[in-house]
Every structure is written in structure tokens, then in C-alpha cells.
Design a protein around this motif. Sequence first.
Motif, PDB file in Angstrom:
ATOM      1  N   PRO A 160     -14.925  36.455  71.839  1.00  0.00           N
ATOM      2  CA  PRO A 160     -14.088  37.207  71.049  1.00  0.00           C
ATOM      3  C   PRO A 160     -12.912  37.614  72.019  1.00  0.00           C
ATOM      4  O   PRO A 160     -12.970  37.808  73.115  1.00  0.00           O
ATOM      5  CB  PRO A 160     -14.805  38.347  70.486  1.00  0.00           C
ATOM      6  N   THR A 161     -11.697  37.628  71.372  1.00  0.00           N
ATOM      7  CA  THR A 161     -10.453  37.996  72.173  1.00  0.00           C
ATOM      8  C   THR A 161      -9.734  39.309  71.518  1.00  0.00           C
ATOM      9  O   THR A 161     -10.186  39.396  70.348  1.00  0.00           O
ATOM     10  CB  THR A 161      -9.520  36.923  72.266  1.00  0.00           C
ATOM     11  N   PRO A 162      -8.992  40.157  72.027  1.00  0.00           N
ATOM     12  CA  PRO A 162      -8.319  41.164  71.518  1.00  0.00           C
ATOM     13  C   PRO A 162      -7.725  40.973  70.212  1.00  0.00           C
ATOM     14  O   PRO A 162      -6.913  39.725  70.102  1.00  0.00           O
ATOM     15  CB  PRO A 162      -7.435  41.763  72.416  1.00  0.00           C
ATOM     16  N   ILE A 163      -7.571  41.731  69.403  1.00  0.00           N
ATOM     17  CA  ILE A 163      -6.901  41.631  67.841  1.00  0.00           C
ATOM     18  C   ILE A 163      -5.487  42.340  67.991  1.00  0.00           C
ATOM     19  O   ILE A 163      -4.911  42.488  66.906  1.00  0.00           O
ATOM     20  CB  ILE A 163      -7.506  41.925  66.479  1.00  0.00           C
ATOM     21  N   GLY A 164      -5.024  42.535  69.111  1.00  0.00           N
ATOM     22  CA  GLY A 164      -3.819  43.272  69.445  1.00  0.00           C
ATOM     23  C   GLY A 164      -3.709  44.429  70.422  1.00  0.00           C
ATOM     24  O   GLY A 164      -2.440  44.699  70.897  1.00  0.00           O
ATOM     25  N   ASN A 165      -4.841  44.799  70.944  1.00  0.00           N
ATOM     26  CA  ASN A 165      -4.617  45.630  72.305  1.00  0.00           C
ATOM     27  C   ASN A 165      -5.700  45.001  73.386  1.00  0.00           C
ATOM     28  O   ASN A 165      -6.933  44.807  73.197  1.00  0.00           O
ATOM     29  CB  ASN A 165      -5.227  46.815  71.777  1.00  0.00           C
ATOM     30  N   LEU A 166      -5.029  44.576  74.416  1.00  0.00           N
ATOM     31  CA  LEU A 166      -5.588  43.867  75.513  1.00  0.00           C
ATOM     32  C   LEU A 166      -6.596  44.504  76.110  1.00  0.00           C
ATOM     33  O   LEU A 166      -7.715  44.120  76.532  1.00  0.00           O
ATOM     34  CB  LEU A 166      -4.661  43.500  76.712  1.00  0.00           C
ATOM     35  N   ASP A 167      -6.812  46.011  76.024  1.00  0.00           N
ATOM     36  CA  ASP A 167      -7.827  46.747  76.636  1.00  0.00           C
ATOM     37  C   ASP A 167      -9.182  46.456  75.786  1.00  0.00           C
ATOM     38  O   ASP A 167     -10.329  46.920  76.151  1.00  0.00           O
ATOM     39  CB  ASP A 167      -7.476  48.400  76.270  1.00  0.00           C
ATOM     40  N   GLY A 185     -17.314  41.472  70.319  1.00  0.00           N
ATOM     41  CA  GLY A 185     -16.029  41.924  70.745  1.00  0.00           C
ATOM     42  C   GLY A 185     -15.158  42.400  69.287  1.00  0.00           C
ATOM     43  O   GLY A 185     -15.771  42.348  68.347  1.00  0.00           O
ATOM     44  N   ALA A 186     -13.835  42.042  69.638  1.00  0.00           N
ATOM     45  CA  ALA A 186     -13.016  42.405  68.376  1.00  0.00           C
ATOM     46  C   ALA A 186     -13.079  41.732  67.427  1.00  0.00           C
ATOM     47  O   ALA A 186     -13.571  40.539  67.456  1.00  0.00           O
ATOM     48  CB  ALA A 186     -11.538  42.351  69.120  1.00  0.00           C
ATOM     49  N   ASN A 187     -12.873  42.371  66.211  1.00  0.00           N
ATOM     50  CA  ASN A 187     -12.957  41.753  64.771  1.00  0.00           C
ATOM     51  C   ASN A 187     -12.217  42.491  64.091  1.00  0.00           C
ATOM     52  O   ASN A 187     -12.383  43.857  63.763  1.00  0.00           O
ATOM     53  CB  ASN A 187     -14.317  41.543  64.670  1.00  0.00           C
ATOM     54  N   GLY A 222      -9.765  37.797  68.148  1.00  0.00           N
ATOM     55  CA  GLY A 222     -10.957  38.245  67.270  1.00  0.00           C
ATOM     56  C   GLY A 222     -11.913  37.276  67.616  1.00  0.00           C
ATOM     57  O   GLY A 222     -12.113  36.522  68.624  1.00  0.00           O
ATOM     58  N   MET A 223     -13.002  37.213  66.644  1.00  0.00           N
ATOM     59  CA  MET A 223     -14.208  36.280  66.882  1.00  0.00           C
ATOM     60  C   MET A 223     -13.981  34.984  66.327  1.00  0.00           C
ATOM     61  O   MET A 223     -13.241  34.850  65.473  1.00  0.00           O
ATOM     62  CB  MET A 223     -15.166  37.000  65.871  1.00  0.00           C
ATOM     63  N   PRO A 224     -14.312  33.946  67.267  1.00  0.00           N
ATOM     64  CA  PRO A 224     -14.047  32.680  66.886  1.00  0.00           C
ATOM     65  C   PRO A 224     -15.142  32.653  65.496  1.00  0.00           C
ATOM     66  O   PRO A 224     -16.038  33.079  65.158  1.00  0.00           O
ATOM     67  CB  PRO A 224     -14.886  31.780  67.904  1.00  0.00           C
ATOM     68  N   SER A 225     -14.571  31.651  64.597  1.00  0.00           N
ATOM     69  CA  SER A 225     -15.181  31.362  63.585  1.00  0.00           C
ATOM     70  C   SER A 225     -15.126  32.286  62.078  1.00  0.00           C
ATOM     71  O   SER A 225     -15.431  32.066  61.308  1.00  0.00           O
ATOM     72  CB  SER A 225     -16.836  31.005  63.627  1.00  0.00           C
ATOM     73  N   ILE A 226     -14.569  33.407  62.612  1.00  0.00           N
ATOM     74  CA  ILE A 226     -14.228  34.455  61.665  1.00  0.00           C
ATOM     75  C   ILE A 226     -12.852  34.304  60.994  1.00  0.00           C
ATOM     76  O   ILE A 226     -11.774  34.737  61.583  1.00  0.00           O
ATOM     77  CB  ILE A 226     -14.482  35.829  61.867  1.00  0.00           C
TER      78      ILE A 226
END
Length: 289
Positions: free
Chosen positions: A21-28, A124-126, A97-101
Motif C-alpha cells: 500500500p502507498t499513502p492516500i495523501g500524506n507521505l508520512d 497500510g493506507a486505505n 492506498g491498497m492495491p486491488s481495492i
Amino acid sequence: MTAQQMSSFASHDTGTLYLVPTPIGNLDDMTFRAVKTLKTVDLIAAEDTRNTQKLLNHFEIETKQISFHEHNTQARIPELLARLEQGESIAQVSDAGMPSISDPGKELVKAAIEAGIPVVPLPGANAALTALIASGIEPQPFMFYGFLPRKASEQKAALTALAEEPQAVIFYESPYRVAKTLTTIRDIFGERQAVLARELTKKFEEFIRGSLSELIDYASAGARGEFVIIVAPGEKKAKAPSDVPVATQVQTRIDAGARPNDAIKAVAKENGLKRQQVYNAFHGIQEES
Ligand code: SAM
């Protein structure tokens, strides 16, 4: 141990498919493990390599990327599987966010499982769950729906099938359609409590809580940013048996866009009848006594 578990233990010399997962708006919100995984895999399969490059630059990740998006999924899978089978490890990421979602990924996951390649998800992020936990709406049970179909008739049919769900329903929607979608939801679900979670994890994060009508007023005034819509379950009414014949109830739902089978199922549930009874009434079939 299941056959599938055995197959993933058996394949020591293959690589691993990591779902990151990668951030949905906040790199932290990037996790230490996500950074470490992206640094150590052989390849990153990214929905949009230019977008992901910004993330990689920020975290000083030098791993090579390959594009993997909804338009090249089928073409890419054999190539990615071959690399995994040769022992390379691959991390799959989407734009956020989450891959596949509501994002690319699921076909690759299925193909990797079938090929006996270990699949390792990172938490992670979702957007859906982040919205749900602060919504104030009863969080369990819930249904994650994601994006409704765009075509009006398909959207109405999907909502008609969801209308009787005794649980919170989570939708994703673009800012351009949020007011119209909320209006269609109200038309089919009736008035309900709902929440718009806007710009989650970002500077202008906001939760707009109220009735669907209040949220429609808000969104009609010009909605900007990214939104999650959460609709609370309908009030459970102690139902008096309806005076409206079940055949008419089925037809009303079909007219609103529901598929006949879905309409029959919903009317049966609502009236405490068997599906076959409603089917027979709708088709004018006499019940055997
Ligand atoms: N894979 C992502 C996830 O795990 O949440 C979802 C990707 S989907 C293509 C994008 C949609 O998710 C947006 O249209 C919006 O409905 C929702 N979304 C993503 N980021 C958001 C945010 N920061 N705030 C509110 N909604 C967001």
C-alpha cells in the motif's frame, strides 16, 4: 494444510509477490516495511510509473519499475509470472492506498496463487477503512462497495440490491459525481444518515455528517477533493404486512432498474416469504395446495 498453502511452501526458489500500500495523501503514512520492501525487491509493478517515481524519489528508492495498469493487465501477467518463477521478487503498487481495492492488482494476485508463487500483503493506507473508523457510523458489519457502475440503469440496479442490506455501505466516488450519486442513493435507499469523508489524511481533511439530503446540499454547492461516502443502515421497522401485492412490489423494483431475480429476492426477504412464492406470484403461477 490446504493444497494451496502447500504449493506456496513448496516453491522456495520462486520470487515473492508483495502487495504494497502507498499513502492516500500524506507521505508520512508510508510504513517502514513498505519502504524496505520497495528497496529490496527486484522490480516494482506500478499503476502509473511517473506517479510512483515521485514516491520513490522521496524515500530514496532506486528499484526499477514496470507499468501494470487496467489496460495492460492481461499482457503483463505472463511476463511478471515468468520473472517471479525465475526467482525475482516483485512489489505491486497502485497510485494510492491498497492495491486491488478499486485499483489494479487482483488478476495478478490470482495468477500468482495459481502458479504457486507466495503472495505477501503489507498493511497500510486505505481510504475506506480510514473513513469508516472516524465516521461515527456503526462500523460492523459493513459492506465495501467501491465505485458504483456509471451507467444509470446499472447504478440503480446495484443500489436496489443494496437497499435492504442491514449494514453500513461504503462507496468511492469522484467529486464530479458525488452530488448526483448521493441523490440516486437517497432516491433508492430513502432518507438515511450518512457521512462524506473528504481529503482523508490531507491538509483539508473533513467529515461531513448528516442526512443524505444534507449531504446532497453540501455536495451540490461544489464538491472538491476526494470523497468516501458511507451510508448508515436503514432503520429496522417493525413491518406491517404490505397491502401492496408482492407482484406489484417486484415490478416496482424492476422499474427502478433492479434485475428480476434481485427484485424477487428482496421482496421475498422484505415480506418474510420464500423466493419461490414470490416468483410464482410475479409470474402468475398457481401454487400447488
Ligand atoms: N486503492 C485505494 C484505497 O485503498 O483506498 C482506492 C483507490 S480508488 C481509484 C480512488 C478513490 O478512493 C477516490 O475516488 C476516493 O473515492 C477514494 N479516496 C482515495 N484517497 C482518498 C482520500 N485521501 N480522501 C477521501 N477519499 C479518498
